[in-house]
Design a protein around this motif. Structure first.
Motif, PDB file in Angstrom:
ATOM      1  N   TYR A 214      13.331   9.971  -2.855  1.00 25.60           N
ATOM      2  CA  TYR A 214      13.558  11.500  -2.836  1.00 25.60           C
ATOM      3  C   TYR A 214      14.923  11.468  -3.686  1.00 25.60           C
ATOM      4  CZ  TYR A 214      10.208  11.464   0.529  1.00 25.60           C
ATOM      5  OH  TYR A 214       9.243  11.456   1.546  1.00 25.60           O
ATOM      6  N   GLU A 215      16.139  10.669  -3.621  1.00 19.23           N
ATOM      7  CA  GLU A 215      17.364  11.090  -4.179  1.00 19.23           C
ATOM      8  C   GLU A 215      17.273  10.407  -5.777  1.00 19.23           C
ATOM      9  OE1 GLU A 215      22.046  10.293  -3.984  1.00 19.23           O
ATOM     10  OE2 GLU A 215      20.865   9.606  -2.360  1.00 19.23           O
ATOM     11  N   TYR A 216      16.336   9.291  -5.869  1.00 13.91           N
ATOM     12  CA  TYR A 216      16.128   9.154  -7.321  1.00 13.91           C
ATOM     13  C   TYR A 216      15.325  10.295  -8.185  1.00 13.91           C
ATOM     14  CZ  TYR A 216      14.392   5.929 -10.949  1.00 13.91           C
ATOM     15  OH  TYR A 216      14.424   5.453 -12.281  1.00 13.91           O
ATOM     16  N   ALA A 217      14.569  10.854  -7.484  1.00 13.05           N
ATOM     17  CA  ALA A 217      13.568  11.806  -8.170  1.00 13.05           C
ATOM     18  C   ALA A 217      14.409  13.243  -8.197  1.00 13.05           C
ATOM     19  CB  ALA A 217      12.405  11.985  -7.449  1.00 13.05           C
ATOM     20  N   ALA A 218      15.587  13.225  -7.862  1.00 16.28           N
ATOM     21  CA  ALA A 218      16.296  14.527  -7.752  1.00 16.28           C
ATOM     22  C   ALA A 218      16.992  14.950  -9.197  1.00 16.28           C
ATOM     23  CB  ALA A 218      17.603  14.288  -6.811  1.00 16.28           C
ATOM     24  N   VAL A 219      16.594  14.076 -10.235  1.00 17.34           N
ATOM     25  CA  VAL A 219      17.085  14.283 -11.614  1.00 17.34           C
ATOM     26  C   VAL A 219      15.704  13.958 -12.313  1.00 17.34           C
ATOM     27  CG1 VAL A 219      19.557  14.302 -11.501  1.00 17.34           C
ATOM     28  CG2 VAL A 219      18.133  12.193 -12.296  1.00 17.34           C
ATOM     29  N   GLY A 220      15.410  14.348 -13.592  1.00 15.69           N
ATOM     30  CA  GLY A 220      14.432  13.977 -14.163  1.00 15.69           C
ATOM     31  C   GLY A 220      13.188  15.137 -14.001  1.00 15.69           C
ATOM     32  N   THR A 221      12.107  14.598 -14.571  1.00 15.46           N
ATOM     33  CA  THR A 221      10.728  15.307 -14.580  1.00 15.46           C
ATOM     34  C   THR A 221       9.886  14.872 -13.325  1.00 15.46           C
ATOM     35  OG1 THR A 221       9.481  14.041 -15.997  1.00 15.46           O
ATOM     36  CG2 THR A 221      10.669  15.853 -17.009  1.00 15.46           C
ATOM     37  N   ALA A 222       9.063  15.866 -12.946  1.00 12.90           N
ATOM     38  CA  ALA A 222       8.143  15.695 -11.710  1.00 12.90           C
ATOM     39  C   ALA A 222       7.316  14.078 -12.170  1.00 12.90           C
ATOM     40  CB  ALA A 222       7.465  16.571 -11.349  1.00 12.90           C
ATOM     41  N   ASP A 223       6.787  14.166 -13.223  1.00 14.06           N
ATOM     42  CA  ASP A 223       6.055  13.124 -13.601  1.00 14.06           C
ATOM     43  C   ASP A 223       6.818  11.758 -13.905  1.00 14.06           C
ATOM     44  OD1 ASP A 223       3.801  14.548 -13.614  1.00 14.06           O
ATOM     45  OD2 ASP A 223       3.710  15.216 -15.515  1.00 14.06           O
ATOM     46  N   GLU A 224       7.927  11.926 -14.398  1.00 12.23           N
ATOM     47  CA  GLU A 224       8.802  10.822 -14.799  1.00 12.23           C
ATOM     48  C   GLU A 224      10.194  10.948 -14.426  1.00 12.23           C
ATOM     49  OE1 GLU A 224       8.307   9.791 -19.109  1.00 12.23           O
ATOM     50  OE2 GLU A 224       6.586  11.432 -18.923  1.00 12.23           O
ATOM     51  N   GLY A 226      13.994  10.270 -12.553  1.00 13.89           N
ATOM     52  CA  GLY A 226      15.144   9.430 -13.061  1.00 13.89           C
ATOM     53  C   GLY A 226      15.708   9.581 -14.402  1.00 13.89           C
ATOM     54  N   THR A 227      16.252   8.665 -14.969  1.00 14.64           N
ATOM     55  CA  THR A 227      17.110   8.719 -16.170  1.00 14.64           C
ATOM     56  C   THR A 227      16.353   7.470 -17.085  1.00 14.64           C
ATOM     57  OG1 THR A 227      18.770   7.039 -15.663  1.00 14.64           O
ATOM     58  CG2 THR A 227      19.145   9.352 -15.037  1.00 14.64           C
ATOM     59  N   PRO A 245      18.650  12.043 -17.948  1.00 13.22           N
ATOM     60  CA  PRO A 245      17.477  12.359 -17.275  1.00 13.22           C
ATOM     61  C   PRO A 245      16.284  12.723 -18.050  1.00 13.22           C
ATOM     62  CG  PRO A 245      19.485  13.864 -16.566  1.00 13.22           C
ATOM     63  CD  PRO A 245      19.711  13.216 -17.661  1.00 13.22           C
ATOM     64  N   THR A 246      15.362  12.026 -17.709  1.00 15.56           N
ATOM     65  CA  THR A 246      13.933  12.729 -18.562  1.00 15.56           C
ATOM     66  C   THR A 246      13.811  14.253 -18.264  1.00 15.56           C
ATOM     67  OG1 THR A 246      12.797  12.490 -16.305  1.00 15.56           O
ATOM     68  CG2 THR A 246      12.766  10.541 -17.992  1.00 15.56           C
ATOM     69  N   GLY A 247      13.478  14.865 -19.421  1.00 20.35           N
ATOM     70  CA  GLY A 247      13.238  16.465 -19.509  1.00 20.35           C
ATOM     71  C   GLY A 247      14.639  16.794 -20.204  1.00 20.35           C
ATOM     72  N   THR A 248      15.588  15.900 -20.428  1.00 17.45           N
ATOM     73  CA  THR A 248      16.681  16.435 -21.260  1.00 17.45           C
ATOM     74  C   THR A 248      16.199  16.679 -22.893  1.00 17.45           C
ATOM     75  OG1 THR A 248      18.294  15.042 -20.173  1.00 17.45           O
ATOM     76  CG2 THR A 248      18.866  15.826 -22.456  1.00 17.45           C
ATOM     77  N   PRO A 249      16.503  18.031 -23.520  1.00 12.32           N
ATOM     78  CA  PRO A 249      16.048  18.298 -24.740  1.00 12.32           C
ATOM     79  C   PRO A 249      16.628  17.040 -25.778  1.00 12.32           C
ATOM     80  CG  PRO A 249      16.917  20.413 -23.659  1.00 12.32           C
ATOM     81  CD  PRO A 249      17.308  19.054 -22.799  1.00 12.32           C
ATOM     82  N   LEU A 250      15.596  16.388 -26.515  1.00  6.98           N
ATOM     83  CA  LEU A 250      16.120  15.654 -27.571  1.00  6.98           C
ATOM     84  C   LEU A 250      17.047  15.976 -28.553  1.00  6.98           C
ATOM     85  CD1 LEU A 250      15.538  12.792 -28.611  1.00  6.98           C
ATOM     86  CD2 LEU A 250      13.453  13.653 -29.855  1.00  6.98           C
ATOM     87  N   ALA A 251      16.995  17.188 -28.795  1.00  9.83           N
ATOM     88  CA  ALA A 251      17.957  17.744 -29.656  1.00  9.83           C
ATOM     89  C   ALA A 251      19.390  17.771 -29.165  1.00  9.83           C
ATOM     90  CB  ALA A 251      17.830  19.204 -30.114  1.00  9.83           C
ATOM     91  N   GLU A 284      11.064  16.997 -25.563  1.00  7.83           N
ATOM     92  CA  GLU A 284      12.161  16.533 -24.589  1.00  7.83           C
ATOM     93  C   GLU A 284      12.089  15.070 -24.252  1.00  7.83           C
ATOM     94  OE1 GLU A 284      10.860  18.506 -21.196  1.00  7.83           O
ATOM     95  OE2 GLU A 284      11.690  20.504 -21.536  1.00  7.83           O
ATOM     96  N   VAL A 285      13.133  14.323 -23.880  1.00 10.61           N
ATOM     97  CA  VAL A 285      13.073  13.011 -23.481  1.00 10.61           C
ATOM     98  C   VAL A 285      12.238  12.433 -22.329  1.00 10.61           C
ATOM     99  CG1 VAL A 285      14.435  10.977 -23.192  1.00 10.61           C
ATOM    100  CG2 VAL A 285      15.369  12.779 -24.475  1.00 10.61           C
ATOM    101  N   SER A 286      11.112  12.224 -22.763  1.00 11.28           N
ATOM    102  CA  SER A 286      10.021  11.589 -21.850  1.00 11.28           C
ATOM    103  C   SER A 286       8.814  11.121 -22.568  1.00 11.28           C
ATOM    104  CB  SER A 286       9.656  12.745 -20.681  1.00 11.28           C
ATOM    105  OG  SER A 286       8.706  13.579 -21.398  1.00 11.28           O
TER     106      SER A 286
END
Length: 486
Positions: A214-224, A226-227, A245-251, A284-286
């Motif tokens: 649960y804490e691991y999935a507190a950041v990132g996207t639901a599908d991926e 973490g970092t 974190p996954t979901g961070t804008p690549l730009a 995004e980064v994923s």
């Protein structure tokens, strides 16, 4: 070694700014101690967070773990855990950062897997480039591992990090992929069922075991959740290994590294794909987002080109390098990749149409004993799509007006100009064409029947053919000369 940066609160790179390198005491101060996980606990954890391999293919870790368990039970054999920390691709740095600065995270993850598998040993593969091996040895000296743990050095080559090549190297064989597709989970180190994953994957396992799902999935996207760690080089004014974190804008990551994209961004490494600037701005980064926008997360490599280098010339350099880095043991590598390199070289000088490159890439796709031909073909065909305007300028005869600066990192001794090269004394050559029949994988004939070949070093496995063509030339026009890299 590039510096380390993070978007948000760091996890794998926590404590690096304060301590530089985390010895065991600093490691436990930053991350805390960790206890073992049972087989079922490890499977539930990695299933819950959807942990995928960080080495390039993104294979689900829990699925790989189950495959090793099932194979061991079926064969009634013990298991082995292998950490792939070779990172043979020139643009990759994230595993080297972990080896040199956070080695205990890698060892924690490997120890968790070994305990849950009841493995008989852990083997860690590192490159013989001198990066990280000393740090790893020091870390092993500070702690007790649950099973005997050894470090194996392999040649620092692109294909040496391929899973099958690493297993062969550990087994004392040639450090090249096997001639047939073999699953390490069935037959790996010493013929035993082997769990093989890369260094960051084991480090992620160590973080997840401490945080819980649960804490691991507190950041990132639901599908991926973490970092991920990204190696950002190329045109970046501030190249870095970035944890985000996954979901961070690549730009956002590229802005942090002051990295102008220019005509395109190489994502995933030399077996990855190019992305156009407009796609980069939306991605995004994923794995899911990058794939949607035409890119690839791969091994977490991001190489922007910038505006002041010729993209087709840069792509041609890499395809030549990849052709020379193959094992040279099956047709797609021995014949197909040199031909693909020739067509991309011809494209760069305006002598070939994109369809010729696509045809050469199509010949090797899906036919190799490993993924090297497919990855090389993917790189080349992706360049055709993203750099269409530059290709049109080259075809018009004027070129794009930019020189090739060597932004894409290739070892200097393997770049165009280094190593033995074929040359022709045109005052002697009469166009007999015999050389192209003797060494067709290296030499072709142009429209006038004269020899043509790429301005690149002759791969070691093609040198015998080149020398035979030289010896058989009726006009004594061919030479093999040693040239220094420029």
């Amino acid at each position: 070694m590039p510096p380390v940066a993070s978007v948000g609160v760091p996890r794998l790179t926590a404590g690096l700014e304060e301590f530089g390198r985390l010895d065991l005491l600093a490691h436990e101060e930053v991350h805390g101690r960790i206890g073992p996980l049972s087989t079922s606990e490890l499977i539930r954890l990695t299933d819950a967070i959807g942990l995928q391999g960080r080495g390039g293919a993104g294979f689900p870790f829990a699925k790989k773990f189950r495959a090793v368990l099932e194979s061991a039970a079926k064969q009634d054999k013990p298991t082995v855990v292998v950490v792939n920390a070779t990172e043979g691709e020139p643009a990759a740095w994230k595993d080297k950062v972990l080896l040199t600065r956070a080695p205990h995270l890698i060892l924690d993850g490997a120890a968790l897997a070994a305990f849950a598998l009841d493995a008989q040993e852990i083997v860690i593969g590192v490159a013989d480039d001198g990066i990280g091996a000393g740090s790893l040895a020091a870390a092993l000296g500070e702690r007790r591992m649950p099973v005997p743990t050894s470090v194996v050095r392999v040649p620092h080559r692109f294909i040496s990090g391929e899973g099958g090549a690493l297993v062969r190297g550990i087994n004392g064989e040639a450090h090249i992929p096997p001639g047939i597709k073999v699953r390490a989970s069935d037959t790996g180190v010493a013929g035993l069922p082997t769990l093989l994953s890369n260094a960051e994957t084991y480090a992620q396992l160590a973080i997840a075991a401490r945080l819980g799902p649960y804490e691991y999935a507190a950041v990132g996207t639901a599908d991926e959740p973490g970092t991920v760690m990204l190696s950002v080089t190329g045109s970046a004014a501030r190249p870095a290994v970035v944890e985000c974190p996954t979901g961070t804008p690549l730009a956002e990551v590229l802005r942090m590294c002051e990295a102008p994209v220019g005509p395109g961004l190489l994502t995933g490494g030399f077996h990855g794909k190019w992305m156009a600037p407009e796609a980069v701005a939306r991605a995004e980064v994923s794995r899911k987002s990058l794939m949607k926008h035409g890119g690839s997360l791969g091994a977490g490599i991001m190489v922007p080109l910038g505006d002041d280098t010729c993209p087709i010339g840069e792509a041609a350099r890499v395809v030549r390098y990849l052709a020379g880095e193959s094992a040279g043991q099956c047709g797609p590598c021995r014949l197909g990749l040199p031909d693909l390199a020739r067509t991309v070289d011809s494209l760069a000088i305006g002598g070939a149409a994109p369809d010729v490159v696509r045809a050469a890439a199509g010949v090797v796709k899906g036919r190799g004993a490993c993924s090297h031909p497919d990855g090389t073909a993917r790189f080349a065909t992706s360049a055709l799509e993203v750099f269409a305007a530059d290709i049109a300028a080259h075809a018009a005869g004027d070129g794009c007006g930019k020189r090739v600066k060597g932004v894409l990192p290739i070892p200097a001794t393997l770049d165009a100009g280094g190593g033995p090269r074929l040359t022709v004394d045109w005052t002697r050559c009469d166009g007999h064409g015999l050389c192209a029949h003797i060494a067709p994988e290296l030499i072709t004939l142009d429209g006038n029947g004269f020899p043509a070949f790429p301005p690149a070093p002759v791969p070691p496995w093609l040198e015998p053919g080149a020398r035979k063509a030289i010896n058989m030339c009726p006009a004594l026009a061919l030479r093999l000369v040693d040239a220094q890299p420029h």
